[in-house]
Design an enzyme around this catalytic site. Sequence first.
Site, short mmCIF file in Angstrom:
data_model
loop_
_atom_site.label_atom_id
_atom_site.label_comp_id
_atom_site.label_asym_id
_atom_site.label_seq_id
_atom_site.Cartn_x
_atom_site.Cartn_y
_atom_site.Cartn_z
N LYS A 139 40.19 42.57 48.36
CA LYS A 139 41.84 42.79 48.06
C LYS A 139 42.69 42.03 49.15
O LYS A 139 43.60 41.58 49.09
CB LYS A 139 42.28 44.02 48.08
CG LYS A 139 41.86 44.92 46.69
CD LYS A 139 42.44 44.25 45.57
CE LYS A 139 41.89 44.71 44.31
NZ LYS A 139 42.52 44.36 42.93
N CYS A 182 35.09 50.62 42.08
CA CYS A 182 36.01 50.53 43.34
C CYS A 182 35.70 52.05 44.01
O CYS A 182 35.94 51.78 45.33
CB CYS A 182 37.43 50.38 42.94
SG CYS A 182 37.68 49.15 41.81
N CYS A 210 40.23 42.39 37.17
CA CYS A 210 40.91 43.21 38.16
C CYS A 210 40.17 43.15 39.68
O CYS A 210 40.65 43.65 40.53
CB CYS A 210 40.77 44.90 37.69
SG CYS A 210 41.76 45.16 36.29
N SER A 225 40.94 37.24 31.57
CA SER A 225 41.93 37.69 31.48
C SER A 225 43.00 37.17 32.58
O SER A 225 42.78 36.94 33.57
CB SER A 225 42.39 38.99 31.44
OG SER A 225 43.61 39.70 31.47
N GLU A 247 48.19 31.18 44.57
CA GLU A 247 48.92 31.56 43.65
C GLU A 247 49.95 32.66 43.86
O GLU A 247 51.00 32.86 43.18
CB GLU A 247 48.02 32.14 42.31
CG GLU A 247 47.16 31.01 41.79
CD GLU A 247 46.07 31.08 42.44
OE1 GLU A 247 45.08 30.12 42.14
OE2 GLU A 247 45.74 31.52 43.54
N GLU A 249 46.84 43.87 29.62
CA GLU A 249 45.58 43.27 29.25
C GLU A 249 45.24 43.75 27.94
O GLU A 249 44.60 43.04 27.02
CB GLU A 249 44.59 43.70 30.31
CG GLU A 249 43.07 43.33 30.28
CD GLU A 249 42.42 43.86 31.46
OE1 GLU A 249 42.30 42.98 32.30
OE2 GLU A 249 41.71 45.08 31.35
N GLU A 307 42.38 38.65 48.22
CA GLU A 307 43.19 38.19 47.01
C GLU A 307 44.80 38.21 47.14
O GLU A 307 45.48 37.48 46.75
CB GLU A 307 43.02 39.54 45.94
CG GLU A 307 43.86 39.38 44.72
CD GLU A 307 43.89 40.79 43.93
OE1 GLU A 307 43.43 40.67 42.81
OE2 GLU A 307 44.45 41.72 44.46
N GLU A 363 46.91 41.48 25.51
CA GLU A 363 46.20 40.18 25.26
C GLU A 363 45.00 40.41 24.65
O GLU A 363 44.64 39.40 24.11
CB GLU A 363 45.91 39.70 26.86
CG GLU A 363 45.28 38.57 27.04
CD GLU A 363 44.97 37.93 28.45
OE1 GLU A 363 44.60 37.01 28.85
OE2 GLU A 363 45.09 39.01 29.51
#
Length: 584
Positions: free
Chosen positions: A359, A505, A299, A319, A367, A279, A362, A282
């Site tokens: 999560k 988190c 994230c 990102s 993907e 990251e 996710e 990037e």
Amino acid sequence: MGKMIINGRECEFTNETNVLEVIRNNGFNVPTLCYRQDLIKDFGACRMCMVEVEGKGLQASCNMPPKEGMVIKTETAELRRIRHTILELLIANHDKECTACEKSGRCELQRYAFEYNVHPMGKYLPRAEHFPVDKSSPSIVRDANKCVLCGACVRACEEYQGLEVLGFANRGSATLAQPMAGKPLAKTECVNCGQCAAICPTGAITIKSQVEEVWAAIHDPEKKVVVQYAPSVRVAIGELFGFEPGTNLTKQLNAALKWMGFDLVFDTNFSADLTIMEEASEFVERLQRNDNLPMFTSCCPAWVRFLELKHPDMLPHLSSCRSPQGMMGAIIREYVPQYYNDITSKNLVSVAIMPCTAKKAEAIREEFKRPDGTYEIDYVLTTQEIGKMISTEGIKLKKIHGEEADSPFGKYSGAGTIFGVSGGVAEAAVRTAYEIATGEELKDVKIDEMRGLHRVKTVELDLKGKKVKVKIVNTLKEAEKCIKEIKEGKADYQMLEVMACPGGCINGGGQPISCNEPEIREMRANGLYEDDEKGTWRKSHENPDIKELYAQHLEKPNSHKAHELLHTTYSDKRKGCYIGIADC
């Protein structure tokens, strides 16, 4: 500052917004099901917090402002009778399957019923209607039969995320808290953050558990179960076992997981470092090209889903890095069989322990689906779920001897561990981005302006003459304001860090229930910052395991191989459900 008399004692108050907070801050308490300290709107629905105010009679303390000279009683025969009656009515309208309820032992209604000696088969007739349980979401379960209409979930969804997925339908005894038009959660704009479950006082909204599936994998002799766990888990799980919030149990957790039967234990802090490598690189590249700025952190899966559903035109700013969970899942699948002869792609079961209910969603993104139809991560457990599993095994975390995580993905830097708190991702990224951009060592790695649990923080940095501004927000309601700024051309920052949960988190929907108390959030955050300060390495690029991974497998950050494994794509989800469930 003022004074009032509570139960015959002179008590001071300062900036408390209501009498209930004054009562609590002076060592007394009154029961409540609807009041939550972190929610702005006072609801006054349950009436359990009624107190007797001299000259005014019975009043709800949660929405009554404190005044000089008030004389208050919190316990009288009349108050006890009223609370007893309220509880009887609630229980008559409530599913009584307490022994099988996910919230049993942590349910506030259950606790008050015990304290006030309310019999489950009271004098009022039970409700005849039974509502179907909504299990459509991959993250949470909604059971209207256990709802006490406290409104906490409705307020949390609106105040934290600005989404209003939940609301009230019907009137009188037919009132329900539900998604619009009674839709299943999977067909709504729910981002799976789990804050509704974290704030619900009963079992009406709970985490969708995968505990039994993980036990089955552990007990299957043909399987090798590999687990990773996130930064915030280590500073919160102790609360389930009598430790103070913020106590760092990294080594004890490593040992407990191995005792339970997990074959390999890795630390997601390692892949947090890996995320920073990708990251930060990037970000520097985007700065140099002046391309798609501000760059958004990626994230938080609830934030990603929010963008895909509400602002897909903003996805180029996001990102392309996977989250630390996603990166570790890919690394485990790709490389663990190369390091361990008894583990193959067919017998490997990958488990992640996260503070976050999003999560779970996710992990089953399209993907991340493999060619055989399975996913890189098989199961996601929350801190609450792994705590239950540790308790089942009878493991005493206060007595267990700590162990290190397994190699080669077990070492981490302080930058990796502060990922769990709002501002931590940006601070970790700057520590590495500064050295990539300037070629000079960053000596003072602590960036105080990025710390603290405020909803909004803005920091300006000097990258050797180039000014860079970073904005940090938590809750999607604040993120929405940032999106508006960007679209109106008013944003003067180059990086935007977003975490959906208040405080980050550390306060995820899967953490031990704290009802969003700011003091607990702060203690958990301090636990992560202390871990950072004590670390051997404090910058992600200093982590020797990270250096070895690039040298042996990935070449360099943002290489072709790194992009294949560690990056992903996003798409407009407004026209359909993104979580891959059959009835969506």
